[in-house]
Design a protein around this motif. Structure first.
Motif, PDB file in Angstrom:
ATOM      1  N   SER A   1      -2.141   4.471 -14.119  1.00  0.00           N
ATOM      2  CA  SER A   1      -2.402   3.592 -12.748  1.00  0.00           C
ATOM      3  C   SER A   1      -1.510   2.356 -12.934  1.00  0.00           C
ATOM      4  CB  SER A   1      -3.732   3.517 -12.559  1.00  0.00           C
ATOM      5  OG  SER A   1      -3.774   2.965 -11.038  1.00  0.00           O
TER       6      SER A   1
ATOM      7  N   TRP B   1      -1.406  -0.427 -10.209  1.00  0.00           N
ATOM      8  CA  TRP B   1      -2.386  -0.962  -9.393  1.00  0.00           C
ATOM      9  C   TRP B   1      -3.877  -0.893  -9.487  1.00  0.00           C
ATOM     10  CZ3 TRP B   1       0.254  -5.375  -8.270  1.00  0.00           C
ATOM     11  CH2 TRP B   1       1.603  -4.986  -7.989  1.00  0.00           C
ATOM     12  N   GLU B   2      -4.585  -1.722 -10.017  1.00  0.00           N
ATOM     13  CA  GLU B   2      -6.004  -1.402  -9.941  1.00  0.00           C
ATOM     14  C   GLU B   2      -6.822  -0.985  -9.033  1.00  0.00           C
ATOM     15  OE1 GLU B   2      -7.633  -0.443 -12.922  1.00  0.00           O
ATOM     16  OE2 GLU B   2      -5.685  -0.585 -14.007  1.00  0.00           O
TER      17      GLU B   2
ATOM     18  N   ASN C   1      -5.948  -0.006  -5.941  1.00  0.00           N
ATOM     19  CA  ASN C   1      -5.455   0.778  -5.078  1.00  0.00           C
ATOM     20  C   ASN C   1      -5.626   2.200  -5.441  1.00  0.00           C
ATOM     21  OD1 ASN C   1      -4.096   1.367  -2.599  1.00  0.00           O
ATOM     22  ND2 ASN C   1      -2.296   1.155  -3.383  1.00  0.00           N
ATOM     23  N   ARG C   2      -6.522   2.638  -6.295  1.00  0.00           N
ATOM     24  CA  ARG C   2      -6.597   3.829  -6.840  1.00  0.00           C
ATOM     25  C   ARG C   2      -7.380   5.057  -5.987  1.00  0.00           C
ATOM     26  NH1 ARG C   2      -8.078   2.731 -13.130  1.00  0.00           N
ATOM     27  NH2 ARG C   2     -10.175   1.862 -11.897  1.00  0.00           N
TER      28      ARG C   2
ATOM     29  N   ASP D   1      -3.228   5.487  -8.649  1.00  0.00           N
ATOM     30  CA  ASP D   1      -2.815   5.150  -7.318  1.00  0.00           C
ATOM     31  C   ASP D   1      -1.220   5.836  -7.525  1.00  0.00           C
ATOM     32  OD1 ASP D   1      -1.392   3.627  -9.525  1.00  0.00           O
ATOM     33  OD2 ASP D   1      -0.933   1.899  -8.482  1.00  0.00           O
TER      34      ASP D   1
END
Length: 57
Positions: free
Chosen positions: A19, A21-22, A24-25, A45
């Protein structure tokens, strides 16, 4: 990248399990490109984009 062997058809499948962006998953399903068997669910994400590394033919 993660590599897994499909328990249904025996193909070796590679897919992205990281991933960027942390915050936006989402949970994405990873299906075998050969037989459509559900291999894994990845919290990412990105699009896992599974591809066959080695066919069982």
């Amino acid at each position: 990248m993660k590599i897994i062997i499909c328990p249904k058809c025996g193909c070796k499948v590679e897919y992205e399990n990281k991933s960027i962006w942390e915050g936006n998953r989402e949970l994405e399903e990873v299906n075998c490109p050969n037989c459509d068997y559900l291999l894994d669910k990845v919290f990412t994400d990105l699009n896992p984009n599974p591809k066959i590394v080695k066919s069982n033919d």
